[in-house]
Design an enzyme around this catalytic site. Sequence first.
Site, PDB file in Angstrom:
ATOM      1  N   GLY A   1       7.437   2.455  -1.701  1.00 39.39           N
ATOM      2  CA  GLY A   1       8.015   1.757  -0.563  1.00 39.39           C
ATOM      3  C   GLY A   1       7.340   0.454  -0.189  1.00 39.39           C
ATOM      4  CG  ASP A   2       4.054  -2.166   1.551  1.00 38.19           C
ATOM      5  OD1 ASP A   2       4.450  -3.224   1.010  1.00 38.19           O
ATOM      6  OD2 ASP A   2       3.217  -2.148   2.470  1.00 38.19           O
ATOM      7  CG  LEU A   3       3.843  -0.434  -6.228  1.00 35.45           C
ATOM      8  CD1 LEU A   3       2.727   0.520  -5.848  1.00 35.45           C
ATOM      9  CD2 LEU A   3       4.645   0.131  -7.382  1.00 35.45           C
TER      10      LEU A   3
END
Length: 306
Positions: A204-206
């Site tokens: 989701g927030d790579l």
Amino acid sequence: MKESINKPAAPAAFTSIAQAQGLHLLPETFRYNETGLDFQVIHAQDVKQKNWILRLPRRPDVLPRAQNEHRVLQWLQGKLPVSVPDWQIFHESLIAYPRLAGTPVANIDMEQKCYVWNLEPENLPQAFITSLGEAVAALHTLDTEAAAQAGLKVYQPEQARQKLETQMLRVKKELGVAQPLWEQWQSWLRDDSFWPSHSSLVHGDLQAAHILTDENGKVNGFLDWTEAEVNDPAIDFVALLASFGEETTKTLLQAYEQAGGNVWPRMLEHIQQRLGAYGVNIGLFVLESGSEEYLPMAKTALGLDN
């Protein structure tokens, strides 16, 4: 706007919480990291000289997502070829886990709002690209039904698209969106050829600051799983495209596919469209956190800076 809470934590409060959980920290070892938007981070040692990461919520609105992250991390333990945090303390005022081995691909300079790179983004080792593709493929091919049974959030493909459309409408209503950009979003939303027919568990927030590597550039850990859920797998490539460019992203997708990741014909174009809609993410952060600091950045990303 809600008031943003962004004050340094008092060490006595959370050292007391940690001590009640059997973790005896040494305050003189604390090193503060203020780069996180949702959590203040402290590097610390305990009395046995073991290294710990402490995360302190900056605002009440991050707590539900922290609960989601806790469920995700509990379920993920031992399931990936890379390390993930093992939360040994989870309290509304303090999260603590043993520090993972490795170095972030980049650190964030909060004053300049830019990356300070530990790997050269234009000269990435092949070991990095291959291992990142393998790690993301391993994540995306986990059993989503089992994830749902473990209490993780699940959005099937059509639900994922509907969720994004709802977010776009909220941002347009409360902040505004330039008309050409809005039309581009709507055209993309309604064109089935861009969109995957499957959902995957995504980080989701790579982004670079959340990816750890060893001394050879091989990926060995993922940090900060606050946004993790079953959703569109393209989400995990957006920040990578922004940082590393199209050609590296193509190579990464090849490594991902070779490792078992599910690639569809317009996946790269879809990732590019998601990057073009990044203003939705920034806008939602501003609306949900109450932080005025990022409002100019949101307006720029929404085409409203003129």
